[in-house]
Design a protein around this motif. Structure first.
Motif, mmCIF file in Angstrom:
data_model
loop_
_atom_site.group_PDB
_atom_site.id
_atom_site.type_symbol
_atom_site.label_atom_id
_atom_site.label_comp_id
_atom_site.label_asym_id
_atom_site.label_seq_id
_atom_site.Cartn_x
_atom_site.Cartn_y
_atom_site.Cartn_z
ATOM 1 N N ARG A 264 29.098 60.358 5.197
ATOM 2 C CA ARG A 264 28.867 60.762 3.820
ATOM 3 C C ARG A 264 27.672 60.027 3.221
ATOM 4 N NH1 ARG A 264 28.309 64.433 0.421
ATOM 5 N NH2 ARG A 264 28.210 63.642 -1.697
ATOM 6 N N GLN A 265 27.445 58.797 3.655
ATOM 7 C CA GLN A 265 26.332 58.015 3.130
ATOM 8 C C GLN A 265 24.983 58.639 3.477
ATOM 9 O OE1 GLN A 265 27.107 54.158 4.799
ATOM 10 N NE2 GLN A 265 28.491 53.563 3.145
ATOM 11 N N VAL A 266 24.972 59.502 4.482
ATOM 12 C CA VAL A 266 23.719 60.147 4.892
ATOM 13 C C VAL A 266 23.125 60.955 3.749
ATOM 14 C CG1 VAL A 266 22.700 61.903 6.399
ATOM 15 C CG2 VAL A 266 24.288 60.221 7.335
ATOM 16 N N ILE A 267 23.943 61.810 3.130
ATOM 17 C CA ILE A 267 23.420 62.676 2.080
ATOM 18 C C ILE A 267 22.980 61.862 0.867
ATOM 19 C CG2 ILE A 267 25.639 63.139 0.958
ATOM 20 C CD1 ILE A 267 22.748 65.648 1.517
ATOM 21 N N GLU A 268 23.694 60.781 0.564
ATOM 22 C CA GLU A 268 23.276 59.918 -0.540
ATOM 23 C C GLU A 268 21.917 59.304 -0.231
ATOM 24 O OE1 GLU A 268 24.665 59.781 -3.357
ATOM 25 O OE2 GLU A 268 26.524 60.837 -2.877
ATOM 26 N N SER A 269 21.721 58.932 1.026
ATOM 27 C CA SER A 269 20.447 58.354 1.422
ATOM 28 C C SER A 269 19.324 59.385 1.338
ATOM 29 C CB SER A 269 20.556 57.808 2.851
ATOM 30 O OG SER A 269 19.332 57.277 3.288
ATOM 31 N N GLN B 225 18.357 59.843 -2.231
ATOM 32 C CA GLN B 225 17.535 58.732 -2.696
ATOM 33 C C GLN B 225 16.109 58.847 -2.181
ATOM 34 O OE1 GLN B 225 19.563 57.785 -5.317
ATOM 35 N NE2 GLN B 225 18.244 56.009 -4.994
ATOM 36 N N THR B 226 15.947 59.377 -0.976
ATOM 37 C CA THR B 226 14.591 59.617 -0.471
ATOM 38 C C THR B 226 13.855 60.583 -1.384
ATOM 39 O OG1 THR B 226 15.239 59.232 1.831
ATOM 40 C CG2 THR B 226 13.235 60.499 1.470
ATOM 41 N N PHE B 227 14.523 61.656 -1.785
ATOM 42 C CA PHE B 227 13.909 62.619 -2.693
ATOM 43 C C PHE B 227 13.581 61.990 -4.038
ATOM 44 C CE2 PHE B 227 15.675 66.231 -0.114
ATOM 45 C CZ PHE B 227 14.472 66.891 0.063
ATOM 46 N N LYS B 228 14.493 61.176 -4.558
ATOM 47 C CA LYS B 228 14.315 60.645 -5.903
ATOM 48 C C LYS B 228 13.370 59.446 -5.950
ATOM 49 C CE LYS B 228 18.802 62.206 -7.597
ATOM 50 N NZ LYS B 228 18.325 62.959 -8.757
ATOM 51 N N ASP B 229 13.536 58.486 -5.029
ATOM 52 C CA ASP B 229 12.767 57.251 -5.086
ATOM 53 C C ASP B 229 11.398 57.361 -4.430
ATOM 54 O OD1 ASP B 229 14.903 56.155 -6.379
ATOM 55 O OD2 ASP B 229 15.667 55.045 -4.655
ATOM 56 N N GLN B 230 11.332 58.045 -3.275
ATOM 57 C CA GLN B 230 10.069 58.108 -2.545
ATOM 58 C C GLN B 230 9.274 59.381 -2.826
ATOM 59 O OE1 GLN B 230 12.248 56.799 1.314
ATOM 60 N NE2 GLN B 230 10.138 56.129 1.596
ATOM 61 N N GLN C 199 9.359 59.085 17.282
ATOM 62 C CA GLN C 199 9.778 57.938 16.472
ATOM 63 C C GLN C 199 11.301 57.824 16.458
ATOM 64 O OE1 GLN C 199 7.221 55.996 15.410
ATOM 65 N NE2 GLN C 199 6.090 57.557 16.550
ATOM 66 N N HIS C 200 11.788 56.609 16.404
ATOM 67 C CA HIS C 200 13.239 56.382 16.449
ATOM 68 C C HIS C 200 13.905 56.825 15.155
ATOM 69 C CE1 HIS C 200 17.070 54.654 17.508
ATOM 70 N NE2 HIS C 200 17.054 53.890 16.419
ATOM 71 N N VAL C 201 13.317 56.464 14.002
ATOM 72 C CA VAL C 201 13.872 56.840 12.701
ATOM 73 C C VAL C 201 13.126 58.086 12.224
ATOM 74 C CG1 VAL C 201 14.350 56.116 10.336
ATOM 75 C CG2 VAL C 201 14.378 54.429 12.188
ATOM 76 N N LYS C 202 13.791 59.223 12.272
ATOM 77 C CA LYS C 202 13.114 60.497 12.004
ATOM 78 C C LYS C 202 12.742 60.665 10.536
ATOM 79 C CE LYS C 202 13.988 61.544 16.308
ATOM 80 N NZ LYS C 202 12.937 61.384 17.330
ATOM 81 N N ARG C 203 13.533 60.095 9.615
ATOM 82 C CA ARG C 203 13.321 60.330 8.187
ATOM 83 C C ARG C 203 12.423 59.280 7.532
ATOM 84 N NH1 ARG C 203 16.853 59.188 4.092
ATOM 85 N NH2 ARG C 203 18.478 58.783 5.613
#
Length: 304
Positions: free
Chosen positions: A243-248, A251-256, A293-297
């Protein structure tokens, strides 16, 4: 391959250009007689993605920056008015390229989806709510995650656990999340045909016997936490970390990507700015996937 903004922009431009050459009907409508635009549609979308990745919410400031630092990528840049008009007319192309890039990743075949909605504020004063061109679509709503009321819209997003956008919709703030999810599934039969037996993870708002029965008929398994008075549901131990995935992602959309600082003053303006941010995230994941890349997002390599 390198992961920096120039490399991403070059790869994205080439990918969009190839798509438009193969499918010229995707090009925005324009008069058959007249001067051909000096800025190609592939360059236009690439500019929009770079603007979102670099955190620009002002088109004038972004075009000044692009003229100073990115002339090697864009020999010609239009004025702010021309750029804005071109971008608003390209909303269908933006939507198409989001799907094209997403389906061109190894993440597209993931059998788990995460669904949620997040506020897209469009004003903070009563006068704005009364006089804005968005009145009637934008409305007052409540964000339980941040315990606040807001005036605006909601971005509904279905994504993979890696954050890759699969389906999305922009609705009024009070739209029912369950009905919006149904509409998303109904309007994407091609996606559903290639994704059978998906598991969908949502929050407590995605509930109801009829709703869950409808998902079952679509061969979709719903994973959500139990509501008050319900017995413990199967898979509850898996819910919290996933569930924490969607919150993250939100936050990517909002903060970055500055989702709530979109600056749109009318429906067309808001839509194209939100689409630009979804395409920016998708393009970054696509490029990270292609370059191993290891971290896709991760957007770190592209936000200088």
């Amino acid at each position: 391959m390198k992961t920096d903004l120039d490399t991403l922009a070059t790869a994205l431009h080439a990918r969009i250009d190839d798509e438009l050459r193969a499918s010229p009907w995707l090009l925005p409508a324009r008069p058959t007689v007249g001067i051909a635009p000096r800025l190609s549609d592939a360059e236009l979308l690439t500019l929009a993605v770079m603007s979102a990745l670099l955190g620009y919410t002002s088109e004038r400031r972004w075009l000044r920056r692009a003229g100073r630092d990115f002339r090697h990528l864009f020999p010609y840049l239009p004025g702010q008015s021309g750029y804005n008009k071109r971008l608003r007319s390209a909303s269908s192309l933006l939507t198409y390229m989001i799907r094209a890039l997403a389906s061109d990743t190894t993440l597209w075949s993931d059998d788990v989806w995460v669904v949620d909605s997040t506020p897209v504020g469009c004003g903070s004063s009563r006068e704005t709510a009364k006089r804005s061109d968005l009145a009637g679509w934008a409305e007052y709503g409540y964000c339980a995650s941040h315990s606040r009321y807001f005036w605006g819209l909601r971005l509904h997003l279905v994504c993979t656990p890696s954050g890759l956008p699969v389906l999305f919709a922009l609705t009024g703030a009070k739209a029912d999340e369950r009905e919006t999810l149904r509409d998303l599934l109904d309007t994407a039969p091609d996606v559903m045909a290639t994704h059978t037996r998906q598991t969908i993870i949502g929050d407590r708002n995605y509930y109801g016997r009829e709703f869950e029965g409808d998902l079952t008929e679509r061969h979709l398994d719903l994973l959500r936490p139990a509501r008050k008075g319900e017995p413990e549901r199967a898979g509850a131990h898996l819910f919290k970390p996933l569930r924490q995935v969607i919150e993250s992602v939100n936050q990517t959309f909002k903060d970055q990507l500055d989702l709530e600082r979109h600056g749109g003053k009318n429906p067309a303006g808001v839509i194209v700015r939100v689409l630009s941010r979804i395409l920016a995230l998708t393009a970054a994941i696509w490029h990270n996937d292609k370059t191993g890349q290891h971290v896709k997002r991760s957007l770190i390599a592209y936000d200088y």
